[in-house]
Design a protein around this motif. Structure first.
Motif, short mmCIF file in Angstrom:
data_model
loop_
_atom_site.label_atom_id
_atom_site.label_comp_id
_atom_site.label_asym_id
_atom_site.label_seq_id
_atom_site.Cartn_x
_atom_site.Cartn_y
_atom_site.Cartn_z
N ASN A 327 42.99 41.30 46.83
CA ASN A 327 41.71 41.77 46.26
C ASN A 327 40.52 41.32 47.08
OD1 ASN A 327 40.35 39.27 44.67
ND2 ASN A 327 42.58 39.13 44.48
N SER A 328 40.67 40.26 47.85
CA SER A 328 39.58 39.83 48.72
C SER A 328 39.31 40.83 49.83
CB SER A 328 39.91 38.46 49.33
OG SER A 328 41.13 38.51 50.05
N VAL A 339 39.90 49.71 44.39
CA VAL A 339 41.20 49.04 44.40
C VAL A 339 42.10 49.72 45.44
CG1 VAL A 339 43.20 48.38 43.01
CG2 VAL A 339 40.94 48.53 41.94
N ASP A 340 42.92 48.94 46.08
CA ASP A 340 43.96 49.49 46.95
C ASP A 340 45.18 49.79 46.08
OD1 ASP A 340 45.96 50.07 48.75
OD2 ASP A 340 45.44 48.45 50.14
N GLY A 366 47.12 44.84 41.89
CA GLY A 366 46.53 46.17 41.77
C GLY A 366 47.44 47.31 42.14
N THR A 367 48.69 47.01 42.50
CA THR A 367 49.67 48.06 42.78
C THR A 367 50.66 48.15 41.63
OG1 THR A 367 51.20 46.60 43.97
CG2 THR A 367 49.44 47.63 45.25
N SER A 426 38.98 42.10 39.52
CA SER A 426 38.03 42.97 38.83
C SER A 426 38.02 44.30 39.56
CB SER A 426 36.63 42.35 38.84
OG SER A 426 35.70 43.21 38.21
N PRO A 427 38.39 45.42 38.90
CA PRO A 427 38.75 45.51 37.50
C PRO A 427 40.02 44.74 37.17
CG PRO A 427 39.32 47.52 38.64
CD PRO A 427 38.52 46.72 39.61
N SER A 428 40.16 44.41 35.89
CA SER A 428 41.24 43.55 35.45
C SER A 428 42.53 44.33 35.28
CB SER A 428 40.87 42.88 34.13
OG SER A 428 41.92 42.07 33.68
N PHE A 429 43.64 43.79 35.81
CA PHE A 429 44.98 44.32 35.62
C PHE A 429 45.88 43.20 35.14
CE2 PHE A 429 43.38 46.94 39.25
CZ PHE A 429 43.35 48.17 38.60
#
Length: 487
Positions: A327-328, A339-340, A366-367, A426-429
């Motif tokens: 996320n960085s 998001v990736d 995020g995946t 963020s966004p939160s998952f």
């Protein structure tokens, strides 16, 4: 990374017949037996050394349960690295036995191992399971003089390769032009040889007409970069060479098969290139990660491929397979709502390791909903740098991890076979939650604590991680897992 000049690649073939025959009197049937041959070839040569290896073929009518290849190197030459084998040495004499995943060689089947050599001397006095590789005569230990190769001058052309449904290329310039001009439905075919340069495409295929790039294993892509001023975020930029062995950027629906990528900053990178299929490639001796699906390159597949020797310059960033981005780094690679989203990527039936410096597979936050199945992980050489101390680190959500086989033996740093982590974003998952482990076999070598270690149960209360009883473990310091097992 040092630059290496391409030279003519010589090939030496050494046949070894290992026939264990049960001969009886009249009427006695011959017992089935393996009959192995070993063929040596150099895959890359430079002024101070080379890389190469042996292909072991079983020409008999019974499976070989293991193999041992031994040879000598002349004075002034030495093996400095090896893969897909267990290596021991006594002076100039080298002994290679099978790794855990390639010991059984069925009739008509093959096994492979490789090594790098400093110096130009070729193997001599080769034996397979103690029998001369040439099938007869006594083993000689007299070293042959080192071969001397003369660099060849290749005249490149700026003429684009022929257009059409099939484009055959044999030079770096032709390959670069083919990648720049690729069209849906086209097949680009690499001839055997070494291709030095920057290889990038921004051309898209379609679901009905994917673009195919294929070649034999001895079609080798090498990027001697990087060079020039890099942009703030990596995008193809005039005057800048990324150093990537092969780069797909905004190029969905490509199929890559058969060839080799080596001696590059990164191996194969797919940026914003969903529906990429990588099948049967070899990636080795890479400064950082071998294969990276980045910038929401969702619905992609990596299968039937071999990855070894990564992280040669930055061990903590030497992953075998990298899904998504931390996320960085979403500021550069987060192209789906920030998001990736490298979702639904499948990693199937690959050999990853040894000497993959970071995790063989790193699944980033995020995946979602990927599948990691049927892979073989050789954990030797995991460095422990940047928290790399397991075969797979899962920060993604809803992954199925099943039917994999993992082993660990020194050298290396090893904590657990499979780990998950719950990274805040963020966004939160529900990062690191909802993953399933089923039917995995783990040998922790007496070093690892758990085959599957779950970092938190409470953080995944809504989407729990599940470890099924079909998973097995040997040589663990603590056991299969640190959470209750599901039948």
């Amino acid at each position: 990374m040092s630059l290496r000049k391409p030279v003519f690649l010589g090939v030496t073939t050494i046949s070894a017949a290992v026939a264990v025959l049960a001969l009886g009197g009249p009427g006695t049937a011959r017992a089935a037996a393996p009959d192995l041959s070993a063929t040596f070839a150099r895959s890359s040569v430079w002024t101070s050394g080379y890389s190469g290896g042996y292909t072991i073929t079983n020409r008999g009518d019974a499976a070989a349960a293991g193999w041992t290849v031994e040879f000598d190197l002349p004075a002034g030459s030495a093996v400095t690295g090896s893969w897909s084998s267990v290596r021991t040495q006594a002076g100039p004499h080298y002994r290679f036995t099978n790794a855990g995943f390639n010991g059984t060689v069925t009739p008509g089947g093959t096994a492979n191992f490789g090594f790098t050599v400093t110096g130009t001397g070729l193997p001599v006095a080769c034996t397979v399971d103690g029998v001369p590789c040439d099938g007869g005569g006594q083993v000689t230990t007299t070293p042959v003089p080192p071969t001397t190769t003369t660099p060849t001058t290749t005249t490149t052309t700026t003429t684009p390769p022929p257009t059409g449904d099939v484009v055959d290329v044999s030079t770096a310039a032709q390959l670069q032009a083919a990648l720049a001009d690729a069209a849906p439905g086209q097949a680009i075919r690499l001839a055997a040889g070494t291709y030095h340069g920057s290889f990038v495409t921004t051309k898209a295929g379609t679901a009905a007409k994917p673009i195919r790039l294929s070649g034999p294993a001895n079609a080798v892509l090498i990027n001697d970069g990087p060079s020039g001023d890099a942009p703030d975020c990596p995008v193809p930029t005039a005057g800048w060479d990324s150093g990537y062995g092969l780069w797909l950027f905004g190029a969905p629906y490509w199929t890559l098969s058969g060839f080799t990528v080596q001696e590059s900053k990164k191996g194969i990178v797919a940026d914003n290139s969903p529906h990429t299929t990588i099948d049967g490639v070899t990636v080795h001796h890479i400064d950082e990660e071998a294969v990276h699906f980045r910038r929401s390159s969702a619905d992609s597949v990596l299968k039937n491929s071999t990855i070894t020797y990564t992280g040669l310059v930055q061990p903590g960033y030497g992953e075998g397979v990298y899904l998504g981005s931390a996320n960085s780094n979403w500021g550069c690679h987060g192209n789906s709502g920030g998001v990736d989203r490298g979702d639904r990527i499948q990693v199937l039936d690959n050999h990853i390791g040894p000497f993959v410096a970071a995790e063989p597979i790193d699944v980033k936050e995020g995946t979602f909903d990927g599948v990691i199945r049927g892979n073989t992980f050789d954990g030797r050489g995991i460095t422990g740098e940047n928290s790399a101390d397991s075969w797979i680190d899962v920060k993604g959500i809803g992954y199925t991890i099943e039917g994999n086989t993992g082993t660990f033996a020194p050298p290396g740093v090893f904590a657990n076979g499979y780990e998950n982590h719950n990274t805040s974003t963020s966004p939160s998952f529900d990062n690191g939650c909802g993953n399933v482990w089923r039917g995995n076999k783990s040998d922790l070598g007496g070093v690892g604590e758990y085959a599957i270690r779950i970092s938190s149960v409470s953080k995944c209360a809504a989407r729990p991680n599940v470890v099924y009883a079909s998973n097995t473990v040997t040589n663990a310091r603590s056991g299969l897992t640190n959470i209750p097992v599901t039948p």
